[in-house]
Design an enzyme around this catalytic site. Structure first.
Site, mmCIF file in Angstrom:
data_model
loop_
_atom_site.group_PDB
_atom_site.id
_atom_site.type_symbol
_atom_site.label_atom_id
_atom_site.label_comp_id
_atom_site.label_asym_id
_atom_site.label_seq_id
_atom_site.Cartn_x
_atom_site.Cartn_y
_atom_site.Cartn_z
ATOM 1 N N ASP A 106 53.801 73.002 -7.084
ATOM 2 C CA ASP A 106 54.612 73.531 -8.174
ATOM 3 C C ASP A 106 55.698 72.541 -8.571
ATOM 4 O O ASP A 106 56.071 72.445 -9.732
ATOM 5 C CB ASP A 106 55.294 74.845 -7.758
ATOM 6 C CG ASP A 106 54.324 76.005 -7.767
ATOM 7 O OD1 ASP A 106 53.149 75.764 -8.066
ATOM 8 O OD2 ASP A 106 54.751 77.125 -7.481
ATOM 9 N N HIS B 133 65.386 78.938 -9.058
ATOM 10 C CA HIS B 133 64.583 79.164 -7.853
ATOM 11 C C HIS B 133 64.937 78.231 -6.708
ATOM 12 O O HIS B 133 64.584 78.509 -5.570
ATOM 13 C CB HIS B 133 63.091 78.992 -8.150
ATOM 14 C CG HIS B 133 62.540 80.020 -9.089
ATOM 15 N ND1 HIS B 133 62.675 81.365 -8.866
ATOM 16 C CD2 HIS B 133 61.859 79.890 -10.249
ATOM 17 C CE1 HIS B 133 62.093 82.030 -9.864
ATOM 18 N NE2 HIS B 133 61.599 81.153 -10.725
ATOM 19 N N ASP C 188 65.562 85.670 -17.051
ATOM 20 C CA ASP C 188 64.300 84.965 -16.903
ATOM 21 C C ASP C 188 63.249 85.992 -16.453
ATOM 22 O O ASP C 188 63.584 86.978 -15.811
ATOM 23 C CB ASP C 188 64.488 83.898 -15.815
ATOM 24 C CG ASP C 188 63.386 82.865 -15.777
ATOM 25 O OD1 ASP C 188 63.643 81.729 -16.187
ATOM 26 O OD2 ASP C 188 62.278 83.188 -15.304
ATOM 27 N N HIS D 194 61.175 85.587 -14.227
ATOM 28 C CA HIS D 194 61.066 85.496 -12.761
ATOM 29 C C HIS D 194 62.383 85.905 -12.104
ATOM 30 O O HIS D 194 63.452 85.732 -12.684
ATOM 31 C CB HIS D 194 60.709 84.066 -12.347
ATOM 32 C CG HIS D 194 59.396 83.590 -12.889
ATOM 33 N ND1 HIS D 194 59.312 82.744 -13.978
ATOM 34 C CD2 HIS D 194 58.129 83.854 -12.515
ATOM 35 C CE1 HIS D 194 58.037 82.509 -14.246
ATOM 36 N NE2 HIS D 194 57.303 83.174 -13.377
ATOM 37 N N TYR E 29 57.882 78.429 -21.170
ATOM 38 C CA TYR E 29 56.745 77.524 -21.039
ATOM 39 C C TYR E 29 55.877 77.473 -22.286
ATOM 40 O O TYR E 29 54.803 76.882 -22.259
ATOM 41 C CB TYR E 29 55.947 77.894 -19.786
ATOM 42 C CG TYR E 29 56.867 77.954 -18.589
ATOM 43 C CD1 TYR E 29 57.358 76.775 -18.019
ATOM 44 C CD2 TYR E 29 57.333 79.156 -18.085
ATOM 45 C CE1 TYR E 29 58.258 76.807 -16.971
ATOM 46 C CE2 TYR E 29 58.232 79.203 -17.033
ATOM 47 C CZ TYR E 29 58.692 78.022 -16.485
ATOM 48 O OH TYR E 29 59.596 78.059 -15.450
#
Lengths: 652, 430
Positions: free
Chosen positions: B95, B137, B172, B174, B300
């Site tokens: 990732d 993250h 976000d 996530h 994205y």
């Protein structure tokens, strides 16, 4: 309890293998000897029977874990006690379980074991299966192959060798508390705090716990980093259970009331009561022992002998409401209800309780059940480690004690108190056994994420002193805009800020390629004049289709040819190829050309020709699934690239 | 409402050239497109634009472990095969690939957020924007989910030098796990994250029951959502939770992570938000008139990211942007419509009204726990701020202080939901 007969199948026996080996250790032989030789020597028969029962109880605990702990001595429906030792020998004399069953000798066996009454055969068969079948199988195996013992010892040695190794690694990584547990474990093993009950046994247990990890993780151990981590989690869980177990042994608290848990979800009265028994047990121990003891005793009584007249009968469901609290069974039902309710957050605000109709996890779509998936997996995992450790504790005991250790995640409060943890027990022992492998693999995937703590994770937040501490005013960024005074600025025209694109223009063919080109160039020139030095500081001179000015037409063709020749998904090699072909251009130049010219032109073409099928770069669709090398599928389940239920194709 | 906020906007021209590698969804080039869009709408004329300093390793080590920062500094794509153990240890590779200029990229976006925080601390601006930041993250000792350095944590730590309490809000798609983890045990930072949760969606944390620990108990708020949430339900939930949070927690500053992957049509996300819905959250947070640090984050589908952040820059500048995108270098990326509006998502909305209200109740219940147990010097009077009324017909500010009335209002909310009438009947039974 039909599941018990399934012990006959191989999968169940596999799970039994570990503890079975361990039973060859001295401790158990001591107990066993009087059992096996007892028939010759005329000992006091009562004493012998007691000893045998004691042995059987421990044997059960070791072999099957908690689910095997059954009330002793067993009783028949009419209240007769069954002498298990007599039964065992009666069956052996008649040629063993299979022979007796095949030839229908159970009634004879009943007679031989001193039981009176008609048609006791089938009952006795059931009792034999539940209490003695395992022992018979085990004995057979012990005599069959002695090499098990050696094998087992080797495995332990292997593992012990691995342990310090792992520990060292861990130091550099993220399991500071694991070490702690190891230390505790050691001090325990060294004999500290071990009362009368065999220190040796405890040590055995420890090694068994480690063995458990091996079994649990199978061949995975030591293969990859990720798996190692998991192994360690398992290990620490085992350790926790272990200590818990040790304590309980110290207290010598023996508990016989473990019934088959059937979740209480079916309407079968007896089954419901069984479930309650279990809950009551744990509940009572933790809180008000005295007040619930009568209740508990009643439940134990029912469990031991449902037909006992003292128990009375439970009326139909429909008339429950009309009965008062003085009825024992009513109390049990109320207690059960209370326990169910108890799961909700003990909220100070009544309002909240009323409005809280459902717990959010009810909406989890993976399961139709109202229990949190993660909790359930956690429990299953625990069950798993318990089983491999073959410790004979009621789930509630160990889980409540170990939960706090295990669960670094704070979410255990309230919601899933109590009941959820019992759920895994709902499956029958043997089916659970055979399903363990399945769970194990599922667990590998569904290991719940926890918020780790410790200096390796937290930020160091200083105490607030009330006074703003000095922060370095030195670095605040370099002002780029507005331009410094003195720099010459052109203002082309004063448009209102935030003006949109004008629909009409004076071009001959508005919207044509030429028109668009002209307006972009016009805008660019204006921006360039207006921005002055900022234009260059923001690298605007190296953005947009202007980038291609430094490229020859031939180079552009080459670039395009390469991209066309590598159909999407683009392979990693596509860049390698490009670097090879353009040795004079820097990597940054090539990437810049790709974004600023190639993709932009391609998009411009798509806008005109295929406006319904647009993707702004080659990589979008297929790239995600394969990520170049096609190994996306092997990713850990929590990759950010993993986006389920996502329609990748054509989101325009 | 004041409209003359001083806005500091951080941008570095080098960031657009960073390339994570083929097929990688994270494309810093989106920042370049955003900047062009902002400029094409002439928004630069209403704000100050700064080039951030490149954060020094020692600054990054304010949060991250020194060994990790050092490794990021050292690792290069052509030598990475020599460090497979370290790569695994720091979760680099899949990732989070190692690419050219990786460390410089981290220095730039982290430097931007740190500078922004310092500028706010020194009261040199009211709102600071760093679209390059928001990489929520990243963990203390490892990379995660395209994030290497957690600039948000660094920025918040900077703000904590001047503020007793900082509120972090994350929209976000996530879960903002890196920030939550960093401040899980402190009450000086409250983290509130709205995100997709379940179905193994990255990063797997963010259940409503994760509320913080020890001193930080109840100071982490998670709002787990399901696929396809739309503008109406998202903004309603956002507003009611955030206004309650601000009212309860009384933060000295707010950090807002505006990950644009919660927009409809995102390559990785699964929500149905429109740009207006997304920007509405920003508008709402701005109304508190607290020092505000706005960062980017995920996102994205890069033309949508550029659209979204340009609109939000406009929102922070109190400038409504016309739908027709003005000419600029990258206008072709915005075709064929050349407009700011993005197509509606067509992911089914799995968030039932009752699910959302349950989540909301749970969050409120947790918030109530801190209402009477103030953490860090709640008595210290923060700068004046203004709690906007977001739905006058629903909530009268005069009644807000009364808890019972508040509850009644919440209950009343539910009545708007169709097919949920049985709720009320049960109420009477109880």
């Amino acid at each position: 309890m039909a599941g018990w007969s399934m012990l006959a199948d191989g999968s169940a026996l596999d799970c039994v293998k570990t503890p079975e080996k361990k039973l060859k250790q001295k401790d158990f032989w001591v107990d066993l000897k009087p059992g096996s030789n007892g028939s010759d020597i005329q000992l006091d028969s009562d004493k012998l029977r007691c000893e045998f029962e004691g042995f059987l109880q421990r044997f059960g605990k070791e072999i099957c874990g908690r689910d095997c702990v059954r009330p002793l001595p067993p009783m028949l429906g009419d209240g007769q006690r069954v002498d298990l030792l007599k039964l065992l020998f009666a069956v052996r004399e008649n040629g063993g379980y299979s022979v007796v069953s095949e030839e229908g000798l159970w009634d004879l066996v009943a007679l031989e074991s001193g039981l009176l009454g008609p048609n006791l055969g089938s009952t006795l068969k059931l009792i034999y299966i539940k209490y003695l079948d395992l022992l018979e199988r085990w004995l057979k195996r012990v005599f069959d192959d002695k090499e098990h013992l050696m094998e087992f010892q080797d495995q332990i040695k292997d593992f012990l060798a691995k342990v310090p190794d792992q520990k060292k690694k861990r130091k550099d990584e993220d399991y500071p508390n694991l070490e702690l547990e190891f230390k505790e474990l050691k001090s325990r093993a060294d004999g500290e705090g071990l009362l009368a009950l065999d220190s040796k046994k405890n040590v055995e247990k420890i090694s068994d716990g480690k063995k458990g990890v091996i079994v649990l993780d199978g061949d995975v151990n030591g293969v990859s980093h990720e798996d190692e981590k998991k192994a360690c989690i398992d290990l620490s869980e085992c350790v926790v259970n272990l200590q818990d177990n040790g304590k309980l042994f110290d207290n010598d608290e023996i508990e016989g009331v473990v019934m088959r848990l059937d979740g209480g979800s079916k309407c079968d009265d007896v089954v419901i009561l069984d479930a309650t028994t279990e809950e009551e047990g744990s509940f009572c121990r933790k809180r008000k022992r005295e007040s619930l003891c009568g209740l508990l005793n009643w439940v134990v009584g029912v469990a031991k002998d449902p037909c006992d007249p003292a128990v009375g009968s439970v009326p139909e469901w429909s008339v429950w409401k009309s009965h008062g609290k003085e009825e024992m069974w009513k109390q049990v039902l109320l207690a059960r209800e209370a326990i169910f309710l108890k799961r909700q957050v003990e909220s100070s605000a009544d309002q909240w309780q009323k409005t809280q109709k459902m717990h959010p996890c009810m909406y989890d779509d993976q399961h139709g059940s109202n229990y949190n998936l993660r909790e359930r997996f956690k429990c299953r995992k625990k069950l798993l480690s318990e089983k491999t450790m073959s410790q004979g504790r009621a789930c509630s005991e160990s889980s409540s004690a170990s939960q706090s250790e295990l669960d670094k995640n704070p979410c255990t409060e309230g919601m899933e108190d109590g009941l959820d943890k019992h759920l895994p027990g709902t499956s029958d022992t043997s089916t659970a056994d055979s399903a363990i492998d399945k769970y194990a693999s599922a667990l590998e995937k569904y290991v719940p994420k926890r918020i780790p703590y410790g200096p390796r994770f937290e930020a160091n937040v200083p105490e607030w002193t009330g006074v703003a501490s000095e922060s370095d005013p030195k670095w605040l960024g370099t002002q780029v805009w507005p331009l410094e005074k003195g720099e010459h600025r052109y203002l082309i025209e004063r448009d209102p800020i935030g003006k949109g694109r004008q629909d009409s223009c004076g071009c001959e063919v508005p919207g044509s390629i030429g028109c668009v080109k002209f307006h972009i160039a016009e805008k660019r020139l204006r921006v360039k004049l207006e921005l002055g030095s900022a234009f260059y500081r923001w690298k605007f001179d190296r953005m947009g289709e202007e980038v291609k000015i430094s490229w020859t037409a031939e180079e552009e063709k080459k670039f395009e040819a390469i991209l066309r020749s590598t159909p999407p998904p683009l392979q990693k090699c596509f860049w390698d190829q490009i670097f090879k072909i353009f040795p004079t251009k820097s990597r940054a130049d090539l990437v810049s050309y790709y974004f600023n010219v190639y993709l932009l032109q391609r998009r411009g073409y798509q806008n005109r020709v295929t406006p319904n099928n647009i993707d702004s770069d080659d990589e979008e669709e297929s790239g995600l699934v394969t990520n170049g090398n096609g190994h996306e599928a092997d990713k850990s389940p929590y990759s950010i690239l993993y986006s389920p239920k996502k329609p990748y194709a054509n989101f325009r | 409402m004041r409209s003359k906020d001083k806005i500091a906007y951080y941008y570095d021209g080098d960031v657009g050239g960073v390339y994570f590698g083929p097929n990688h969804p994270m494309k810093p080039h989106r920042l370049c497109m955003t900047h062009h869009l902002v400029l094409s709408y002439d928004l630069h004329k209403k704000m100050e634009i700064y080039r951030p300093h490149k954060a020094y390793p020692v600054e990054l080590a304010q949060f991250h472990s020194a060994d990790y920062v050092e490794f990021l500094h050292r690792i290069k794509p052509d030598t990475q095969h020599l460090f497979s153990n370290e790569l695994a240890k720091y979760n680099l590779g899949e990732d989070c690939p190692v690419f050219e200029n990786l460390f410089e990229f981290c220095q730039i976006y982290a430097g931007g957020t740190i500078d922004a925080a310092r500028r706010l601390n020194n009261q040199l601006c009211d709102i600071a924007i760093n679209w390059a930041g928001g990489l929520h993250h990243a963990k203390k000792c490892e990379a995660s989910g395209f994030c290497y350095i957690n600039d948000l944590v660094l920025g918040i730590l900077e703000l904590l030098k001047h503020q007793a309490r900082v509120l972090y809000i994350d929209i976000d798609v996530h879960h903002g796990d890196g920030v939550e983890e960093a401040f899980y045990f402190t009450d000086r930072v409250m983290t509130v994250s709205f995100h997709k949760y379940g179905d193994m969606f990255f990063p797997g944390t963010g259940d409503v029951k994760e509320t913080g620990e020890r001193e930080g108990k109840y100071y982490a708020i998670n709002v787990p959502l399901k696929d396809g949430i739309d503008d109406t339900s998202f903004t309603r939930l956002f507003k009611s939770i955030i206004s309650k949070v601000v009212e309860t927690y009384v933060p000295g500053a707010i950090v807002l992570q505006c990950g644009a992957d919660s927009l409809a049509g995102d390559r990785l996300g699964c929500f149905n938000l429109s740009i207006d819905g997304h920007a509405e959250c920003v508008r709402f947070v701005k109304k508190f008139n607290l020092p505000l640090l706005v960062t980017g984050g995920g996102g994205y589908t890069k033309e949508n990211v550029a659209r979204c952040w340009a609109v939000e820059t406009g929102v922070l500048l109190d400038t409504e942007l016309p739908n027709e995108i003005p000419e600029n270098e990258y206008i072709k990326y915005f075709g064929p419509e050349y407009s700011l509006r993005i197509p509606n998502g067509h992911i089914e909305n799995l968030n039932s009204k009752s699910y959302l209200s349950t989540i909301k109740m749970q969050v409120f219940e947790n918030l109530r726990c801190i209402q009477h147990a103030p953490g860090v010097q709640m008595q210290e009077v923060p700068p004046d701020f203004y709690i906007p009324d977001f739905d006058e017909d629903e909530q009268n500010p005069d009644e807000r202080m009364d808890q019972h009335t508040q509850d009644k209002h919440i209950q009343r909310d539910d009545e708007y939901y169709e097919g949920d009438h049985d709720n009320d009947q049960n109420m009477e039974d109880v």
